[in-house]
Design a protein around this motif. Structure first.
Motif, mmCIF file in Angstrom:
data_model
loop_
_atom_site.group_PDB
_atom_site.id
_atom_site.type_symbol
_atom_site.label_atom_id
_atom_site.label_comp_id
_atom_site.label_asym_id
_atom_site.label_seq_id
_atom_site.Cartn_x
_atom_site.Cartn_y
_atom_site.Cartn_z
ATOM 1 N N LEU A 196 -72.448 22.726 36.678
ATOM 2 C CA LEU A 196 -71.666 21.525 37.005
ATOM 3 C C LEU A 196 -70.585 21.860 38.021
ATOM 4 N N TYR A 197 -69.905 22.994 37.808
ATOM 5 C CA TYR A 197 -68.871 23.426 38.750
ATOM 6 C C TYR A 197 -69.480 23.639 40.135
ATOM 7 N N GLN A 198 -70.587 24.372 40.178
ATOM 8 C CA GLN A 198 -71.238 24.640 41.456
ATOM 9 C C GLN A 198 -71.683 23.351 42.139
ATOM 10 N N MET A 199 -72.204 22.418 41.344
ATOM 11 C CA MET A 199 -72.638 21.132 41.909
ATOM 12 C C MET A 199 -71.458 20.419 42.570
ATOM 13 N N GLY A 200 -70.302 20.430 41.895
ATOM 14 C CA GLY A 200 -69.112 19.770 42.443
ATOM 15 C C GLY A 200 -68.647 20.430 43.729
ATOM 16 N N VAL A 201 -68.681 21.768 43.738
ATOM 17 C CA VAL A 201 -68.238 22.496 44.928
ATOM 18 C C VAL A 201 -69.180 22.192 46.096
ATOM 19 N N ASN A 202 -70.478 22.251 45.829
ATOM 20 C CA ASN A 202 -71.447 21.989 46.903
ATOM 21 C C ASN A 202 -71.341 20.555 47.412
ATOM 22 N N ALA A 203 -71.274 19.601 46.480
ATOM 23 C CA ALA A 203 -71.140 18.208 46.900
ATOM 24 C C ALA A 203 -69.826 18.002 47.660
ATOM 25 N N GLY A 204 -68.769 18.659 47.187
ATOM 26 C CA GLY A 204 -67.449 18.502 47.826
ATOM 27 C C GLY A 204 -67.467 18.977 49.269
ATOM 28 N N ILE A 205 -68.116 20.119 49.519
ATOM 29 C CA ILE A 205 -68.222 20.611 50.897
ATOM 30 C C ILE A 205 -69.041 19.611 51.719
ATOM 31 N N GLY A 206 -70.139 19.109 51.132
ATOM 32 C CA GLY A 206 -70.945 18.094 51.816
ATOM 33 C C GLY A 206 -70.128 16.848 52.165
ATOM 34 N N PHE A 207 -69.358 16.360 51.211
ATOM 35 C CA PHE A 207 -68.565 15.143 51.464
ATOM 36 C C PHE A 207 -67.512 15.368 52.544
ATOM 37 N N GLN A 208 -66.908 16.576 52.574
ATOM 38 C CA GLN A 208 -65.908 16.832 53.608
ATOM 39 C C GLN A 208 -66.568 16.889 54.989
ATOM 40 N N LEU A 209 -67.745 17.493 55.073
ATOM 41 C CA LEU A 209 -68.469 17.513 56.352
ATOM 42 C C LEU A 209 -68.832 16.083 56.760
ATOM 43 N N MET A 210 -69.162 15.257 55.768
ATOM 44 C CA MET A 210 -69.452 13.850 56.049
ATOM 45 C C MET A 210 -68.215 13.141 56.588
ATOM 46 N N ASP A 211 -67.054 13.431 55.991
ATOM 47 C CA ASP A 211 -65.799 12.849 56.482
ATOM 48 C C ASP A 211 -65.553 13.254 57.933
ATOM 49 N N ASP A 212 -65.807 14.526 58.226
ATOM 50 C CA ASP A 212 -65.613 15.021 59.592
ATOM 51 C C ASP A 212 -66.526 14.256 60.565
ATOM 52 N N LEU A 213 -67.759 14.050 60.132
ATOM 53 C CA LEU A 213 -68.732 13.315 60.952
ATOM 54 C C LEU A 213 -68.301 11.873 61.159
ATOM 55 N N LEU A 214 -67.922 11.218 60.043
ATOM 56 C CA LEU A 214 -67.574 9.797 60.103
ATOM 57 C C LEU A 214 -66.392 9.538 61.024
ATOM 58 N N ASP A 215 -65.469 10.499 61.062
ATOM 59 C CA ASP A 215 -64.302 10.302 61.919
ATOM 60 C C ASP A 215 -64.721 10.050 63.358
ATOM 61 N N VAL A 216 -65.833 10.645 63.752
ATOM 62 C CA VAL A 216 -66.310 10.491 65.134
ATOM 63 C C VAL A 216 -67.397 9.420 65.262
ATOM 64 N N TYR A 217 -68.287 9.368 64.272
ATOM 65 C CA TYR A 217 -69.485 8.540 64.435
ATOM 66 C C TYR A 217 -69.532 7.294 63.554
ATOM 67 N N ALA A 218 -68.449 6.999 62.829
ATOM 68 C CA ALA A 218 -68.468 5.821 61.952
ATOM 69 C C ALA A 218 -68.460 4.539 62.773
ATOM 70 N N ASP A 219 -68.920 3.481 62.149
ATOM 71 C CA ASP A 219 -68.825 2.139 62.707
ATOM 72 C C ASP A 219 -67.379 1.667 62.516
ATOM 73 N N GLN A 220 -66.671 1.409 63.633
ATOM 74 C CA GLN A 220 -65.243 1.082 63.526
ATOM 75 C C GLN A 220 -64.993 -0.113 62.592
ATOM 76 N N ASP A 221 -65.926 -1.073 62.560
ATOM 77 C CA ASP A 221 -65.731 -2.252 61.699
ATOM 78 C C ASP A 221 -65.719 -1.895 60.221
ATOM 79 N N LYS A 222 -66.505 -0.876 59.836
ATOM 80 C CA LYS A 222 -66.593 -0.498 58.425
ATOM 81 C C LYS A 222 -65.599 0.593 58.052
ATOM 82 N N PHE A 223 -65.092 1.321 59.065
ATOM 83 C CA PHE A 223 -64.277 2.520 58.827
ATOM 84 C C PHE A 223 -62.815 2.122 58.608
ATOM 85 N N GLY A 224 -62.200 2.681 57.571
ATOM 86 C CA GLY A 224 -60.817 2.327 57.226
ATOM 87 C C GLY A 224 -59.794 2.801 58.239
#
Lengths: 326, 326
Positions: free
Chosen positions: A196-224
């Motif tokens: 469970l710990y490992q799953m959280g760590v792996n998902a957490g790294i994935g979500f942060q990379l997703m955040d990094d991506l979204l900052d550049v490639y998100a749809d401005q209308d949907k992005f906060g």
């Protein structure tokens, strides 16, 4: 989103609303109620409930315990916002802006103690030492991650491996602890707790990379937030680190010039850096790295000794998060 | 000072020196080692050892546990110094001056977690919940006291009772916890544990009133700080609060004018306010209040169910502190 997950979030929010954080002096307790009421996904307590439901049904019983990780998370936000000079948090004034820095330092300190109180009051005595030791380690690692992140802003170059390690500490280990915590509360299978710990760590790294991506490639209308905010601020994201590593010749010079530029038009800079990213296939590379971590998380999930229909709730939730903003 | 107390302090200092606070990132851990090495009386861990020796002889065993209260105390100093914009601590640069505020916020946060780690790793499992609950309450009260103290600086008038309550929270409850903690580690007599706490709170209020007095009446040659510093800064000490309460007619006008004065000669202000204090017998009144609390502490000590020769070590130590700087 799955109906039971929606219900969990309602229960978490209602528990937070009913929480008696304290009264006097009001300068200390109003900021706590304020930041806790700003909302957010309540991802961390939700993860505790989601790992608990893999093994047990009486979810309501662990809601008070799960609030501890949300209080801790908001403590880190309150202090990080001072350090980062951030004016806004979830579209509202940050605590040090609405009050002042001393109030934000001290209210944050109280929140850290409150997180311990919440954890201690709602953990079974025989597992308390184990839970606290894991929580302490996690809390220290989150601080280490924040310091390393601040250090990166002073450095010319950051290596990919160092960046992944930073986001593991700053963001991912708390998701790991949140999942592990629910598991510890539910059962005694140490192999599953570690997964469970490992799953959280792996998902957490994935979500942060997703955040990094979204900052550049998100749809401005949907992005906060403002799309391209990280580019404007020269924030050392995975994308920029990768671009720095791969850019050659004219791209390298252009990227370097934009990073050094003092006066610029925001949109022009965002478009220029983005087109360098595109030429270097940074989006694809980041998606690959992100998916690598999501894959690991899903493998961890599969390996758990729990009913598939319960695991599917977590799988669907992760997939919902992954697909929501893309 | 009693020979065994000197030995206790040596042991405490040596345990602090050997403590492995952490390594990387160094921006996080160097400030911790720095502030912990600045010295000070080590009053709080010493109090834990002194209450422990009332009931048990194997003092060395509780030294690691006692370090927790010293780490916590230094965490509060590191954060208070940011809030108070203090340039110096024990004659050396404060952490936010030597590094910067973000480093001081984050290193302080880590210290708070380290205090918990030290407490958890060195408390008997069966007493851990009790110890942590008392520590949590104390930690929160210390933050409340700091906030109330900051609020006082914005207020025109502060009442005597509110001031005593502020110093109880900000300073005294940690001395109370430190003594109680040693008692809990040593034995199970709850009445004595409560008396130890009360003794610490009473002595703590007495020591703070003594600090207020010394700021005005200390011998400059022996005093570490500038005599009259509180007067120059309009700090709302017991002396000023009492003078504000008692001053009438011309004294009231003069005091008020000095509190409002923008440009002044420091020495002239100190002498003028001091002569108002003298006319109002503020020194005698403060000494009376201080002695009232010391008396209470000594009564608490007498009431303990412990050998007189062991109690005398504490009595002599308090008397040593009381007479040292007067």
């Amino acid at each position: 989103m799955n109906q039971s997950i929606k219900e969990y979030i309602v229960s978490i929010n209602s528990a937070i609303e009913q929480e008696d954080f304290g009264d006097k002096p009001q300068e200390l307790y109003e900021p706590i109620r304020y930041i806790m009421s700003l909302g957010g996904k309540r991802m961390r307590p939700l993860l505790s409930l989601l790992s608990y439901q893999l093994y047990k049904d009486n979810i309501k019983e662990v809601i008070p315990a799960s609030i501890a990780v949300e209080i801790f998370h908001n403590f880190t936000l309150m202090h990080d916002d001072i350090m980062d000079n951030a004016p806004l948090r979830r579209g509202q004034q940050t605590v040090h802006e609405k009050w002042n820095s001393p109030v934000a330092i001290l209210s944050g300190d109280v929140m850290l103690v409150k997180a311990y109180q919440q954890l201690i009051a709602n953990s079974p005595t025989e597992k308390l030492t184990e839970i606290l030791e894991k929580f302490n380690r996690c809390a220290i690692e989150v601080c280490e991650g924040q310091q390393i992140d601040m250090n990166f802003e002073e450095q010319e170059q950051v290596q990919e491996a160092d960046y992944i390690e930073m986001i593991r500490l700053k963001t991912a280990v708390l998701l790991g602890f949140s999942l592990e915590f629910g598991g510890i509360l539910a059962m005694d299978n140490e192999a599953d707790q570690a997964l469970l710990y490992q799953m959280g760590v792996n998902a957490g790294i994935g979500f942060q990379l997703m955040d990094d991506l979204l900052d550049v490639y998100a749809d401005q209308d949907k992005f906060g937030k403002q799309v391209g905010g990280d580019i404007i601020a020269n924030k050392k994201t995975y994308l920029l680190i990768k671009a720095n590593e791969l850019a050659q010749g004219e791209n390298s010079i252009k990227l370097h010039d934009w990073l050094k530029a003092q006066d610029f038009d925001n949109e022009e800079k965002v478009n220029a850096v983005k087109s360098i990213y595109d030429e270097l296939h940074i989006k694809t590379l980041t998606e690959a790295k992100m998916n690598e971590y999501f894959e690991k998380a899903f493998t961890n999930l599969e390996d758990l000794d729990a009913p598939s229909e319960k695991k599917n709730i977590i799988k669907d939730f992760f997939n919902y998060l992954i697909n929501r903003e893309q």
